[in-house]
Write a protein that holds these residues in place. Structure first.
Motif, mmCIF file in Angstrom:
data_model
loop_
_atom_site.group_PDB
_atom_site.id
_atom_site.type_symbol
_atom_site.label_atom_id
_atom_site.label_comp_id
_atom_site.label_asym_id
_atom_site.label_seq_id
_atom_site.Cartn_x
_atom_site.Cartn_y
_atom_site.Cartn_z
ATOM 1 N N THR A 1 0.828 -1.212 0.000
ATOM 2 C CA THR A 1 0.000 0.000 0.000
ATOM 3 C C THR A 1 0.858 1.256 0.000
ATOM 4 N N GLU A 2 2.018 1.204 0.717
ATOM 5 C CA GLU A 2 2.840 2.410 0.808
ATOM 6 C C GLU A 2 3.366 2.852 -0.561
ATOM 7 N N TYR A 3 3.624 1.884 -1.444
ATOM 8 C CA TYR A 3 4.066 2.239 -2.802
ATOM 9 C C TYR A 3 2.919 2.900 -3.562
ATOM 10 N N PHE B 1 18.569 -7.140 -8.671
ATOM 11 C CA PHE B 1 19.411 -7.112 -7.489
ATOM 12 C C PHE B 1 18.618 -6.752 -6.227
ATOM 13 N N TRP B 2 17.353 -6.433 -6.374
ATOM 14 C CA TRP B 2 16.550 -6.017 -5.226
ATOM 15 C C TRP B 2 15.622 -7.139 -4.788
ATOM 16 N N LYS B 3 15.150 -6.988 -3.511
ATOM 17 C CA LYS B 3 14.176 -7.957 -3.004
ATOM 18 C C LYS B 3 12.793 -7.347 -3.128
ATOM 19 N N ASN C 1 4.880 0.802 -15.170
ATOM 20 C CA ASN C 1 6.210 0.450 -15.688
ATOM 21 C C ASN C 1 7.302 0.572 -14.629
ATOM 22 N N ASN C 2 7.201 1.607 -13.803
ATOM 23 C CA ASN C 2 8.280 1.881 -12.849
ATOM 24 C C ASN C 2 8.103 1.190 -11.501
ATOM 25 N N ILE C 3 6.881 0.842 -11.179
ATOM 26 C CA ILE C 3 6.658 0.303 -9.828
ATOM 27 C C ILE C 3 6.095 -1.126 -9.871
ATOM 28 N N LYS D 1 8.395 -3.624 -11.912
ATOM 29 C CA LYS D 1 9.704 -3.840 -11.260
ATOM 30 C C LYS D 1 9.524 -4.619 -9.958
ATOM 31 N N TYR D 2 8.476 -4.287 -9.207
ATOM 32 C CA TYR D 2 8.202 -4.984 -7.944
ATOM 33 C C TYR D 2 7.951 -6.481 -8.194
#
Lengths: 251, 255
Positions: B153-155, B252-254, B171-173, B176-177
């Protein structure tokens, strides 16, 4: 001082998953002065987050009025959990909002992230991620920045102290207006020019206290007599309310 | 759980030791103690079968068909889901019921779809690619929707407050998430497609590794069956390593 935000008789009802009507916020009225930090001090579950989301236009209200008396009507909301995107570097996070390189550079300096432009937000570093969220909000050049429980409970005391100083310096140097939601009384007194006390079930403003100190604000103030006086005064106000409705406020 | 490089080295060392012991026991048992048996072929016979696999069974061309189909299907599926992801995210946010119904298809065994498609299309390479791409696209779509639905929700609140446009937000969130979870699921899809394609090829008996299996079974050629199993295991291991490598380089992210 100019009242930048006026809220009159705001109420919020909603139906929960079982169809039961929940009366979340009742008759909330408050004012936010330009170039100030105004705080809503409320226990967990009082509807503070909903109120702040309504004020930033993310959620809708059931009744009442919100008036922004400023040329710049942009209100930016920073959620309580870290909201910087871990797949983007500090610079990329900010450039999602503003692509002007000079502006990004100055904002990065402002929030103390110079040298970290190409670093990625670490899931464990709450302070670092908060600075990125703040930088992103500043890139929007808003009239008001709304902070919802911004510091959490996992943050280290030293980091917390630096973030307090950052907020106070942004207010005094750049004249930024903040509306802060917290359940931490000491934090509220240290940072705020005015505190609104909110009860729960339903969420309602029960009182407000103006805060002013003769000296410059810093964590040293927490040991001052005036600080303790304010704390005692607010505790007294809280005691006069229903015990359960304010029991979660951290002293 | 992600392993560090020392743990990975220890695991690799253990696996190598385990395989060496198995190989030693196999050679000892089936070359010298039980050279004539109906369980496993003699190791020397296995070595003799390698050139046969190339000359009689056309290993290279059949391998090219099977591996191209599997990895092309994964790549095309990923591309399709990337192109359709905005609509998929909208569907999952608006109609969670439909999404839950779609998930039911994941419970059908790969075998069922393989037989059905072989029955419909008579086993051409094009039909095989089409079928595998459909399955791959469906699988990746489900894993994308599964991930997109858990977007914090915070995103969402931050993006809404910063007035990030819907398409840009996607596209950006959202996309990628979702990537780390989608890559995790890719390993499962990889195994699933190997089973599916092998069954399809075995049933249709026209192309690929499956057709070699069918032929080897008809000839009672146990050495080829065993050799092919080893080659497929190596190819699956290689495929998994490539997926891991791409994941490590790009994500590279979680989540």
């Amino acid at each position: 001082m100019n009242k930048i935000l006026e809220v009159n008789n705001l109420s919020k009802d909603y139906n929960d998953a079982t169809g039961f009507n929940v009366h979340l916020l009742e008759d909330i009225s408050l004012e936010v002065t330009e170039n100030s930090i105004t705080t809503i001090l409320a226990p967990a579950g009082a509807g503070k987050t909903s109120l702040l989301k309504i004020l930033s236009g993310i959620e809708s209200l059931t009744s009442g009025q919100i008036k922004i008396n400023s040329e710049n009507q942009r209100v930016v909301y920073i959620p309580s959990k870290p909201s910087s995107f871990p797949w983007y570097s500090v610079k990329q996070n900010i450039s999602l909002v503003n692509r002007d390189d000079e502006k990004i550079k100055s904002i990065i300096e402002l929030v103390g992230l110079e040298g970290y432009e190409d670093h990625f937000p670490d899931n464990n570093s709450v302070g670092f991620r908060f600075r990125i969220s703040l930088a992103r909000a500043l890139a929007e050049e808003p009239g008001i920045i709304i902070l919802d429980e911004p510091f959490g409970k996992e943050i280290k005391p030293v980091t917390l102290q630096r973030l307090y100083e950052l907020l106070l310096s942004l207010k005094s140097k750049l004249g930024i207006t903040f509306l802060l939601g917290t359940s931490n009384l000491s934090e509220a007194i240290l940072l705020s020019d005015e505190i609104y006390l909110m009860q729960k079930e339903p969420g309602k403003i029960i009182d407000s206290v103006q805060i002013s100190f003769d000296n410059e604000r810093n964590v040293e103030l927490m040991r001052s007599e005036k600080f303790i006086d304010y704390r005692n005064k607010i505790e007294e106000l809280l005691k006069n309310q229903k015990e359960q409705s304010l029991s979660n406020i951290t002293i | 759980m992600k392993l560090n490089s020392i743990q990975k080295k220890i695991i690799l060392k253990n696996r190598f030791a385990f395989l060496s012991v198995l190989l030693f026991v196999y050679i000892l048992l089936f070359e010298f103690i039980l050279p004539v048996n109906k369980i496993l072929p003699k190791p020397s016979l296995l070595l003799d079968s390698i050139p046969v696999l190339f000359s009689e069974y056309n290993l290279l061309s059949e391998m090219a068909i099977t591996t191209s189909i599997i990895y092309l299907a994964i790549a095309i599926g990923f591309l399709f889901v990337w192109m359709l992801s905005f609509s998929l995210a909208t569907i999952v946010n608006r109609n969670i019921g439909l999404f839950n119904n779609l998930r039911l298809f994941k419970n059908f065994p790969a075998f069922f779809f393989a037989i059905l498609f072989a029955f419909w299309f008579d086993g051409s390479v094009f039909a095989e690619l089409l079928f595998t791409t459909i399955v791959s696209t469906f699988f990746i779509s489900i894993s994308f929707m599964n991930s997109a639905i858990t977007l914090p929700t915070e995103y969402k609140d931050a993006a809404k407050s910063l007035m990030i446009e819907k398409k840009e937000f996607h596209n950006n969130i959202t996309w990628k998430y979702s990537l780390p979870k989608m890559f995790d699921e890719l390993h499962r899809l990889h195994y699933y497609l190997w089973v599916l394609v092998l069954i399809f090829e075995f049933v249709s008996a026209l192309n690929g590794f499956g057709s070699i299996y069918k032929l080897a079974l008809n000839y009672n050629d146990l050495s080829v069956i065993i050799l092919l199993g080893i080659i497929i295991a190596l190819l699956i291991w290689l495929g998994n390593s490539i997926i891991d490598f791409i994941e490590k380089k790009l994500i590279f992210w979680k989540a």
